[in-house]
Design a protein around this motif. Structure first.
Motif, mmCIF file in Angstrom:
data_model
loop_
_atom_site.group_PDB
_atom_site.id
_atom_site.type_symbol
_atom_site.label_atom_id
_atom_site.label_comp_id
_atom_site.label_asym_id
_atom_site.label_seq_id
_atom_site.Cartn_x
_atom_site.Cartn_y
_atom_site.Cartn_z
ATOM 1 N N ALA A 1 2.755 2.250 -6.222
ATOM 2 C CA ALA A 1 4.155 1.803 -6.257
ATOM 3 C C ALA A 1 5.053 2.659 -5.381
ATOM 4 O O ALA A 1 6.055 2.168 -4.839
ATOM 5 C CB ALA A 1 4.663 1.799 -7.701
ATOM 6 N N ASP A 2 4.714 3.938 -5.244
ATOM 7 C CA ASP A 2 5.548 4.824 -4.443
ATOM 8 C C ASP A 2 4.915 5.166 -3.102
ATOM 9 O O ASP A 2 5.322 6.120 -2.432
ATOM 10 C CB ASP A 2 5.828 6.123 -5.215
ATOM 11 N N GLY A 3 3.916 4.373 -2.697
ATOM 12 C CA GLY A 3 3.208 4.659 -1.460
ATOM 13 C C GLY A 3 3.899 4.076 -0.234
ATOM 14 O O GLY A 3 4.828 3.265 -0.338
ATOM 15 N N GLU B 1 6.609 0.723 0.694
ATOM 16 C CA GLU B 1 7.859 0.868 1.438
ATOM 17 C C GLU B 1 8.003 -0.254 2.460
ATOM 18 O O GLU B 1 9.092 -0.812 2.642
ATOM 19 C CB GLU B 1 7.896 2.224 2.139
ATOM 20 N N GLN B 2 6.888 -0.598 3.117
ATOM 21 C CA GLN B 2 6.906 -1.704 4.082
ATOM 22 C C GLN B 2 7.151 -3.028 3.372
ATOM 23 O O GLN B 2 7.880 -3.894 3.878
ATOM 24 C CB GLN B 2 5.581 -1.744 4.851
ATOM 25 N N VAL B 3 6.559 -3.176 2.186
ATOM 26 C CA VAL B 3 6.771 -4.404 1.413
ATOM 27 C C VAL B 3 8.243 -4.553 1.068
ATOM 28 O O VAL B 3 8.839 -5.632 1.227
ATOM 29 C CB VAL B 3 5.901 -4.387 0.133
ATOM 30 N N ARG B 4 8.849 -3.466 0.592
ATOM 31 C CA ARG B 4 10.260 -3.540 0.204
ATOM 32 C C ARG B 4 11.162 -3.795 1.424
ATOM 33 O O ARG B 4 12.182 -4.490 1.321
ATOM 34 C CB ARG B 4 10.669 -2.253 -0.514
ATOM 35 N N GLN C 1 -12.593 -1.008 3.836
ATOM 36 C CA GLN C 1 -11.933 0.242 3.477
ATOM 37 C C GLN C 1 -10.650 -0.066 2.728
ATOM 38 O O GLN C 1 -10.096 -1.168 2.815
ATOM 39 C CB GLN C 1 -11.658 1.086 4.716
ATOM 40 N N ALA C 2 -10.185 0.905 1.981
ATOM 41 C CA ALA C 2 -8.997 0.708 1.145
ATOM 42 C C ALA C 2 -7.738 0.608 2.001
ATOM 43 O O ALA C 2 -7.664 1.197 3.084
ATOM 44 C CB ALA C 2 -8.872 1.871 0.157
ATOM 45 N N PRO C 3 -6.713 -0.114 1.519
ATOM 46 C CA PRO C 3 -5.473 -0.272 2.301
ATOM 47 C C PRO C 3 -4.807 1.054 2.659
ATOM 48 O O PRO C 3 -4.268 1.191 3.756
ATOM 49 C CB PRO C 3 -4.582 -1.111 1.380
ATOM 50 N N ASP C 4 -4.828 2.042 1.738
ATOM 51 C CA ASP C 4 -4.167 3.297 2.057
ATOM 52 C C ASP C 4 -4.861 4.010 3.213
ATOM 53 O O ASP C 4 -4.209 4.661 4.038
ATOM 54 C CB ASP C 4 -4.080 4.201 0.822
ATOM 55 N N VAL C 5 -6.194 3.871 3.301
ATOM 56 C CA VAL C 5 -6.930 4.448 4.431
ATOM 57 C C VAL C 5 -6.563 3.721 5.716
ATOM 58 O O VAL C 5 -6.316 4.340 6.757
ATOM 59 C CB VAL C 5 -8.450 4.380 4.187
ATOM 60 N N THR C 6 -6.505 2.416 5.633
ATOM 61 C CA THR C 6 -6.155 1.622 6.815
ATOM 62 C C THR C 6 -4.772 1.995 7.326
ATOM 63 O O THR C 6 -4.561 2.184 8.531
ATOM 64 C CB THR C 6 -6.194 0.118 6.468
ATOM 65 N N VAL D 1 -3.506 -9.114 2.224
ATOM 66 C CA VAL D 1 -3.492 -9.788 0.930
ATOM 67 C C VAL D 1 -2.824 -8.900 -0.118
ATOM 68 O O VAL D 1 -2.072 -9.385 -0.980
ATOM 69 C CB VAL D 1 -4.926 -10.175 0.511
ATOM 70 N N ALA D 2 -3.085 -7.588 -0.051
ATOM 71 C CA ALA D 2 -2.436 -6.682 -1.003
ATOM 72 C C ALA D 2 -0.920 -6.740 -0.856
ATOM 73 O O ALA D 2 -0.180 -6.758 -1.861
ATOM 74 C CB ALA D 2 -2.942 -5.255 -0.776
ATOM 75 N N MET D 3 -0.421 -6.778 0.376
ATOM 76 C CA MET D 3 1.020 -6.855 0.600
ATOM 77 C C MET D 3 1.571 -8.193 0.114
ATOM 78 O O MET D 3 2.656 -8.252 -0.497
ATOM 79 C CB MET D 3 1.330 -6.650 2.076
#
Length: 930
Positions: free
Chosen positions: A274-276, A280-283, A322-327, A343-345
């Motif tokens: 939530a605080d990643g 921030e890009q989503v918001r 790979q995980a989104p945070d790694v990407t 898709v996560a976004m």
């Protein structure tokens, strides 16, 4: 290297043995017990095809795929030894082992064991596809084969094991299979699996029915190789008809199981902190718009633009994302990583989205294949917004709100869902905005017989614009120029570009290519008037011309390609203020043929012709039963397309009209820029282009100067021949002869001998022409050509009867040959040997050639010699109506008119001498003067 050698080296040792996957180190062991190693007999080793034996034996058990491969190759030449001198195998260390069994050279009764002799494979650790931004962890083992001799048989065998982390206890195997006429003496494929395991298999391209046989607790499927030569399929059929020979085996029961097995690897990575930084890009996106579709487009754009592409296939990464945070942290990822991030976004913005496996290669064939993950090579996002499906690809570029609804040409996809999913069809639809737009202006005001200036603006959207931007940003100037030239030529044909620019609009995602330059005249002379079929019309490319005449093809549909939407806005600036120009065809067209929609509107306003045309198509397929109707409708459409018709009385250079210097200056300026910008490779062509322009307005001195510079830049036989032709028209016969001789020195094919014989006659050296004709007899492709040239040389030497006798003899050997008939007619006419029998020859030449201009011109000469002035005038009028720049015909018509008391003949003579200053001198040599 001969064709067979190349195939064996490049295909059999590498292709029949499909890419190997092994452990970190190469192992050396005997073949496993489950392998049926073939014994090579003396009969096998006797003379025969280059490939003595090919073995591929596969075992699927407990989620592991073990593959044994063997090739026995006859080294029957030094080239074969060279081609087989390096043995290779590639592998990925996270999935299994590579085991080398044998590398042996069979030399009569002697067997040389290369491995026992101490040879070992070396391991190369460079990533083979790094330049394509693919890091798959692959390793390559190589062995430079020692001690091979001509006559040896090389026997190479190895095994691989593979257990994919993503598949659990499931396994899959797929391999292309060799078909006749691959030169394999003997070969086989064996696939086996425990009787207790459910394995489905598919064999494409084999003759007869194949069935597994139970033995020792396993089931064995055995197939002899090579397979029969596959049936030829129409090139324009859907892919599922053109897959070729291959084998598949899979433990997956259906597509639902494939989906449910693969889904957890993806679904577990869709949560975002939530605080990643990603949230921030989503918001930020949510702050820009409340429209979910616009949000989806912005998220797709972010993934496309902010995450570079790189496949990391190590540690199971071929299937595992790979995980989104790694990407986001690394700012790179492959299709899996980009789609998981997207898709996560989307889900974080409460947009219904899921991951979908697709194939960029298999397309419409997917439903006909076994359910395996390996039949897919790409992952995209599928979103449902407002009840509509949207297919979002983070690996392409240029996605914006305007084109977000475009459907990629993947045909089918497999959603990844925890409970499994079946295949879904990506329903094609016309792109919402044009893929390609063209705005073209052609300036024909100088005249339809002269080169035309152009100004073109080509627009691309979506992925095509993104690809163009990559080319522009990452490639050198030469490659960018080539791409730009190819794009312009796809609309206008052979174009010489003066200036060009490439621009990209980040907001719209569109790329724009602008270019100005010169093209050869797009006008053609038909039925005595100039016509222009507007170039670059999308509708002109509509075709349903499919060959389905063979019985085996009669149910195969026609593939119509991907959905497309093109528009063209074309303007043509007309000569003489547009007076008398008309449109043939239908100015307004609104027609649908199958899945293709054409909308077209054309009009002439003042001196401007304008055409606005669009083509929209959903692509897909057309059933054979609908082909006839589609072909008929297409023929109707092609007849409707507009053609510009020039007035018959349009003032042109050969009518005596003076060319307005203001019209020539833009053309001269354009060529001056082309020449100034040309590099070393382009300079000769640039000067040649301006020479053609100047020659077309009878500036022969300027054209000759340009050709001289072209020759200085890049001498060729064609350039010398062009300059020789100019000198001939100018009356500089000595220079013309010298250039033809230089051209002949470069090509030495006798193609200039005809011109040289005429020039030697005009220069009073006919005996040299006889020598050339004698030489030509040794190199002429046809004896009749050599005999005809000798006849011409004899007549220049004053031996008229002898020359005509040769021509008459050749005509008797080939009665009805219009070329020989015309040669006899023309030669008899110019040398004043005309009579009634020669006129009959001329009549035959004209009739056999469908009244072509050159045959009519020859007959006119005979009529003239016979004093039949009215008949001569009739033929000459017909010639000049279709070919008004024939100086010889115009000159003779002037003489005919004068002898008939028409003083207007003097104008014909003057125009003829303007077109070809040497024409009077040439005719004087024939004894013809005004």
């Amino acid at each position: 290297m001969n064709r067979t050698t190349y195939f064996v080296a490049g295909t059999v040792l590498a292709c029949v043995a499909a890419p190997a996957i092994a452990g970190e180190e190469v192992l050396y062991r005997p073949a496993p017990d489950w392998v049926e190693v073939k014994t090579l007999t003396a009969k096998d080793l006797a003379d025969g095809p280059p490939i003595v034996n090919v073995e591929q034996q596969v075992r699927l058990e407990g989620g592991t795929v073990s593959t044994y491969r063997e090739t026995a190759l006859r080294l029957n030449s030094p080239e074969m030894i060279t081609s087989a001198s390096t043995l290779t195998a590639s592998w990925m260390p996270d999935k299994g082992d590579l085991i080398i069994h044998d590398v042996k050279l069979i030399r009569g009764d002697e067997i040389v064991d290369v491995i026992a002799g101490g040879a070992k494979f070396d391991v190369l650790r460079r990533e083979a596809q790094l330049e394509r931004r693919i890091v798959d962890g692959a390793r390559t083992a190589t062995l430079v084969l020692p001690g091979a001799r001509v006559g040896d048989v090389l026997r190479f065998s190895y095994s691989t094991t593979q257990k994919d982390q993503a598949l659990g206890e499931n396994a899959e195997f797929v391999s292309p299979l060799p078909t006749e006429p691959v030169p394999i003496a003997d070969g086989r494929l064996i696939i086996s699996w425990p009787e207790g395991e459910d394995v489905d298999w598919m064999l494409r391209g084999a003759a007869g029915d194949q069935a597994p046989v139970a033995r020792d607790g396993y089931r064995f499927l055995s197939v002899p190789l090579p397979l029969p030569k596959p049936d030829e399929m129409p090139f324009d059929s859907p892919l599922r008809y053109r897959l070729g020979a291959f084998v598949e085996a899979s433990t997956f029961a259906d597509w639902m199981q494939v989906s449910s097995v693969m889904a957890p690897h993806y679904l577990d990575k869709l949560s975002l902190a939530a605080d990643g930084p990603i949230m921030e890009q989503v918001r930020e996106i949510e702050g820009k718009t409340s429209d979910p579709l616009e949000r989806a487009a912005l998220a797709t754009q972010l993934v496309q633009d902010r995450i570079s592409y790189m496949l990391n296939g190590m540690d199971g990464g071929n299937y595992l994302p790979q995980a989104p945070d790694v990407t986001w942290r690394e700012r790179y990822g492959d299709c899996k990583a980009k789609s998981v991030l997207l898709v996560a976004m989307l889900r974080a913005m409460d947009i219904d989205a899921e991951l979908v496996l697709v194939s960029t290669i298999q397309g419409d064939a997917i439903p006909t294949l076994l359910p395996t993950p390996g039949n897919f090579n790409h992952v995209i996002a599928h979103a449902v917004i407002g009840g509509e499906d949207y297919w979002l690809d983070g690996t392409t570029a240029g996605t914006r709100l305007a084109n977000v609804s475009a459907v990629p040409a993947f045909s089918y996809g497999l959603p990844l869902r925890a409970g499994g999913a079946d295949l879904i069809e990506l329903e094609a639809r016309v792109p919402p905005v044009p893929d390609a737009t063209a705005r073209v202006t052609l300036d024909s005001r100088a005249g339809p017989n002269l080169p035309t200036l152009f100004d073109i603006e080509l627009g691309l959207s979506g992925a095509a614009a993104g690809q163009l931007r990559v080319v522009n940003d990452q490639m050198g100037k030469e490659i960018v120029d080539n791409v730009a030239n190819a794009a312009v030529r796809s609309y206008l044909g052979n174009a010489r570009i003066v200036d060009r620019s490439l621009e990209f609009d980040d907001e719209t995602g569109r790329g724009t290519l602008r270019a100005t330059g010169v093209i050869d005249s797009p006008w053609s002379r038909q039925e005595e008037v100039y016509q222009l079929e507007p170039p670059g019309q999308p509708a002109a490319s509509v075709s349903f011309d499919a060959d389905r005449a063979r019985a085996a093809w009669r149910d195969i549909p026609l593939a119509l390609g991907a959905p497309t939407y093109e528009t063209v806005d074309l303007k043509v600036l007309l000569p003489d203020g547009g007076k008398g120009f008309t449109i043939e065809g239908e100015p307004d067209i609104d027609q649908t043929i199958s899945v293709v929609e054409v909308d077209s509107a054309a009009a002439i306003t003042g001196d401007v012709f304008e055409l606005k045309q669009s083509l929209r198509s959903t692509g897909g397929e057309l059933a054979v039963g609908d082909l006839v109707g589609a072909k008929r409708d297409t023929a109707v459409l092609q007849r409707k397309l507009p053609t510009i018709i020039a007035p018959a009385d349009l003032a042109l250079t050969w009518t005596g009209a003076k060319l307005d210097p203001a019209r020539m200056k833009p053309l001269e300026d354009a060529f001056a820029k082309i020449i100034a910008k040309a590099d070393e490779r382009e300079l000769a062509g640039a000067y040649y282009g301006r020479a053609a322009l100047r020659s077309s307005v009878y500036d022969y001195a300027g054209a000759r100067e340009d050709l001289t510079k072209a020759i200085e830049a890049e001498a060729s036989a064609d350039m010398y021949s062009e300059r020789a032709g100019l000198a001939y028209r100018m009356g500089d016969f000595e220079a013309s002869l010298a250039d033809y001789q230089q051209a002949e020195a470069l090509n030495a094919d006798g193609s200039t001998y005809w011109s040289q014989v005429d020039l030697l006659g005009l220069l009073g050296r006919p005996e040299e022409g006889l020598t050339l004709a004698e030489d030509y007899a040794d190199i002429a492709e046809k004896n009749s050509d050599a005999r005809s040239l000798m006849a011409s040389a004899l007549m220049w030497n004053g031996q008229i009867e002898e020359g005509l006798s040769i021509l008459a003899s050749e005509v008797k050997k080939r009665p009805g040959d219009p070329t020989l008939l015309n040669s006899e007619c023309w030669q008899g006419g110019i040398w004043n040997a005309a009579d009634a029998s020669l006129l009959s020859v001329c009549d035959q030449a004209v009739a056999k050639s469908d009244w072509s201009a050159d045959k009519l011109d020859s007959r006119a000469m005979v009529h003239f010699r016979l004093g039949e002035m009215e008949e001569a005038l009739t033929d000459l009028d017909a010639v000049l109506a279709s070919a008004p720049e024939l100086a010889q015909s115009m000159f003779l018509r002037g003489i005919v008119r004068l002898r008939m008391g028409d003083k207007g003949g003097r104008k014909d003579i003057e125009l003829a001498q303007r077109i070809q200053p040497s024409v009077a001198r040439i005719n004087k040599a024939y004894g013809i003067e005004p």
